[in-house]
Motif scaffolding. Structure first.
Motif, PDB file in Angstrom:
ATOM      1  N   THR A  26       0.691  -1.105  -0.048  1.00  7.91           N
ATOM      2  CA  THR A  26       0.025   0.153  -0.163  1.00  7.91           C
ATOM      3  C   THR A  26       1.024   1.181   0.034  1.00  7.91           C
ATOM      4  O   THR A  26       2.245   1.211  -0.059  1.00  7.91           O
ATOM      5  N   SER A  27       0.110   2.574   0.010  1.00 10.57           N
ATOM      6  CA  SER A  27       1.057   3.938  -0.124  1.00 10.57           C
ATOM      7  C   SER A  27       1.914   3.731   1.225  1.00 10.57           C
ATOM      8  O   SER A  27       2.852   4.573   1.126  1.00 10.57           O
ATOM      9  N   ILE A  43       2.881   4.375  -5.635  1.00  9.34           N
ATOM     10  CA  ILE A  43       1.479   3.972  -5.451  1.00  9.34           C
ATOM     11  C   ILE A  43       0.778   4.821  -4.479  1.00  9.34           C
ATOM     12  O   ILE A  43       1.332   4.843  -3.382  1.00  9.34           O
ATOM     13  N   THR A  44      -0.347   5.114  -4.876  1.00  9.26           N
ATOM     14  CA  THR A  44      -1.287   6.091  -3.904  1.00  9.26           C
ATOM     15  C   THR A  44      -2.166   5.064  -3.370  1.00  9.26           C
ATOM     16  O   THR A  44      -2.759   3.958  -4.030  1.00  9.26           O
ATOM     17  N   GLU A  45      -2.928   5.552  -2.375  1.00  9.68           N
ATOM     18  CA  GLU A  45      -4.165   5.024  -2.033  1.00  9.68           C
ATOM     19  C   GLU A  45      -5.271   4.804  -3.104  1.00  9.68           C
ATOM     20  O   GLU A  45      -6.024   3.879  -3.040  1.00  9.68           O
ATOM     21  N   ASP A  89      -4.668   4.342  -6.311  1.00  9.17           N
ATOM     22  CA  ASP A  89      -4.123   2.960  -6.856  1.00  9.17           C
ATOM     23  C   ASP A  89      -4.639   1.782  -6.208  1.00  9.17           C
ATOM     24  O   ASP A  89      -5.248   0.884  -6.891  1.00  9.17           O
ATOM     25  N   VAL A  90      -4.614   1.707  -4.902  1.00  8.84           N
ATOM     26  CA  VAL A  90      -5.088   0.734  -4.089  1.00  8.84           C
ATOM     27  C   VAL A  90      -6.712   0.301  -4.104  1.00  8.84           C
ATOM     28  O   VAL A  90      -7.220  -0.649  -4.211  1.00  8.84           O
ATOM     29  N   ARG A 142      -7.823  -0.580  -7.281  1.00  6.83           N
ATOM     30  CA  ARG A 142      -7.051  -1.812  -7.863  1.00  6.83           C
ATOM     31  C   ARG A 142      -6.631  -1.586  -9.374  1.00  6.83           C
ATOM     32  O   ARG A 142      -6.517  -2.458 -10.448  1.00  6.83           O
ATOM     33  N   CYS A 188       2.426   0.035 -11.589  1.00  8.71           N
ATOM     34  CA  CYS A 188       3.775  -0.518 -10.823  1.00  8.71           C
ATOM     35  C   CYS A 188       4.619   0.489 -10.597  1.00  8.71           C
ATOM     36  O   CYS A 188       4.820   1.429 -11.485  1.00  8.71           O
ATOM     37  N   PRO A 198      -0.149  -2.563  -6.258  1.00  6.43           N
ATOM     38  CA  PRO A 198      -0.959  -2.274  -5.280  1.00  6.43           C
ATOM     39  C   PRO A 198      -1.450  -3.424  -4.773  1.00  6.43           C
ATOM     40  O   PRO A 198      -1.480  -4.580  -5.517  1.00  6.43           O
ATOM     41  N   THR A 205      -4.198  -4.699  -3.618  1.00  7.76           N
ATOM     42  CA  THR A 205      -5.735  -5.236  -4.113  1.00  7.76           C
ATOM     43  C   THR A 205      -5.275  -5.688  -5.778  1.00  7.76           C
ATOM     44  O   THR A 205      -6.248  -6.609  -5.780  1.00  7.76           O
ATOM     45  N   THR A 206      -4.698  -4.880  -6.352  1.00  6.33           N
ATOM     46  CA  THR A 206      -4.468  -5.607  -7.534  1.00  6.33           C
ATOM     47  C   THR A 206      -3.930  -6.925  -7.647  1.00  6.33           C
ATOM     48  O   THR A 206      -4.276  -7.981  -8.275  1.00  6.33           O
TER      49      THR A 206
END
Length: 435
Positions: free
Chosen positions: A132-133, A149-151, A153-154, A157, A161, A233, A235-236
């Motif tokens: 996560t961020s 990576i930002t929130e 992006d999480v 999803r 990269c 991310p 979640t991704t």
């Protein structure tokens, strides 16, 4: 006798017998040099350990991880038969309910063996990590170019990269990779043959590169090359690779090293409440515990080397005493003459004591320079022998330099007292009769 005059007489005596004085001071020189060189190497090793800890999160980090085996209280490892797994909800609960925790880094790592392909056809096998961020903050690791990576992006999803510097260098050969895409194979590269992954495009996921991290190097403790990975991310990774909402590891950052135990208790309680009062399905690893083991080894080595250097200083002190006794014998008539013209016992005592202190102080200063040089030389040798570090710092603090010179002067006082007392007690009449 004034202090300045005493030192003047002492240095004159050393200058009059240069070779004998140098040989006498040799024990002090070697002892002080050995102590400083040992401290330089030992404190350099400590600095390496601290720097390595900072690479992977710092000394205030505690990591919870689920593995196939669980370590029981007796130290015995047993197979993990629990059906419980970490979830992202655990991360949110820890952040909300643990006042001693500064931040939490959920992680889904695939350490190695994953095929990654660039747009131009270049490819390599590496690892990825779902995060996560807060990873950027907790690891104190900034992108060299682009962004992290930002929130969002999480939450979304997003198929973006961030590359480690080694991955970017190998795949793009010095070109700017920001905005370009890579494809990452699903699953471990050890389970799929490369030709199968090439032929089945559906086994590859496409990601847009949004950043490249600053070079960080290799972790000495675990052997990971931190620059040889792709950050995605969390979640991704769950949606595209694992297919579930599980989290493999949770790294917890306590607000300070002193609050680690409290943070660990709070986190364990939260996990217990959320997982049917079970706290035996995961292991806990403390960065601090691993560092303490290395520091204990370093301390033992420093003690052993210190004892050896101490014996050298003892021999040097005995040599100083021996030379001062010889000097008293050689200068008996001088002592008698000084007493005959009015010198008191304390003047003679002070004169010879100052000579011993001056000799040891000179030896300490020479040993100081030699010790610093020896420390840097041994550090270069250590780099060639222990090739897991690019450089081995030789750390000699001003405090230790002052202590070394002061200690050498103390040796002069301790081992110079007896010859000085013997000189002060000589009878002036008997002394003048001496041939």
């Amino acid at each position: 006798m004034r202090i300045g005059e005493g030192f003047s007489v002492g240095f004159a005596a050393i200058h009059a017998n240069k070779m004998r004085s140098l040989l006498t001071m040799l024990g002090i020189v070697i002892g002080i040099a050995s102590v400083l060189a040992m401290i330089a190497i030992g404190d350099g090793a400590k600095l390496i350990v601290l720097q390595d800890a900072q690479k992977i999160g710092g000394a205030n980090q505690v990591t919870l991880y689920r593995s196939s085996h669980i370590r029981k209280g007796s130290g015995r490892w047993e197979r993990n038969r629990s059906n419980e797994y970490f979830e992202y909800g655990d991360v949110l609960a820890i952040e909300a309910e643990c006042p001693s925790v500064e931040g939490v880094i959920p992680r889904i790592p695939q350490w190695r063996g994953v095929l990654v392909q660039a747009e131009g056809g270049a490819e390599k096998r590496t690892g990825y990590e779902g995060i996560t961020s807060f990873y950027q903050i907790g690891m104190n690791w900034e992108p060299a170019s682009g962004r992290f990576i930002t929130e969002d992006d999480v939450t979304d999803r997003a198929k973006v990269c961030v590359l480690g510097s080694d991955v970017a260098s190998e795949l793009f050969q010095g070109q700017d990779p920001i905005g370009k895409t890579i494809k990452i194979a699903r699953g471990s590269g050890n389970r799929r043959r490369r030709w199968e992954q090439r032929s089945q495009d559906r086994s590859m996921e496409r990601f847009t590169i949004v950043g490249v991290m600053e070079p960080r190097g290799r972790s000495l403790r675990f052997g990971w090359n931190l620059d040889d990975r792709v950050l995605l991310p969390l979640t991704t990774v769950q949606e595209r690779f694992t297919g579930n909402d599980r989290v493999t590891m949770i790294s917890v950052q306590a607000k300070s090293v002193e609050l680690i135990n409290q943070a660990k208790e709070e986190v364990t309680e939260v996990i217990r409440k959320r997982h049917r009062n079970q706290d035996n399905f995961f292991n806990v690893w403390e960065m601090r515990a691993g560092m303490e083991q290395l520091f204990k080894i370093s301390k033992v080595i420093k003690i052993v080397l210190g004892v050896i250097a101490g014996f050298s200083l003892l021999v040097g002190g005995i040599g100083i005493m021996n030379m001062m006794l010889v000097s008293v014998t050689e200068r008996t008539r001088e002592i008698g003459l000084r007493k005959a013209v009015g010198a008191k016992r304390r003047d003679i005592l002070f004169q010879f004591l100052i000579e011993a202190i001056a000799m040891c102080s000179v030896g300490g200063i020479i040993g100081l320079g030699l010790g610093v040089a020896a420390g840097h030389g041994m550090a270069n040798v250590a780099v060639n022998i222990v090739k897991i570090v690019p450089e081995w710092p030789a750390v000699v603090s001003t405090e230790w330099m002052i202590i070394s010179v002061a200690f050498s002067a103390l040796i002069g006082i301790v081992f110079g007292v007896y010859p000085a007392v013997k000189a002060a007690q000589l009878s002036p009449i008997e002394a003048l009769r001496t041939e």
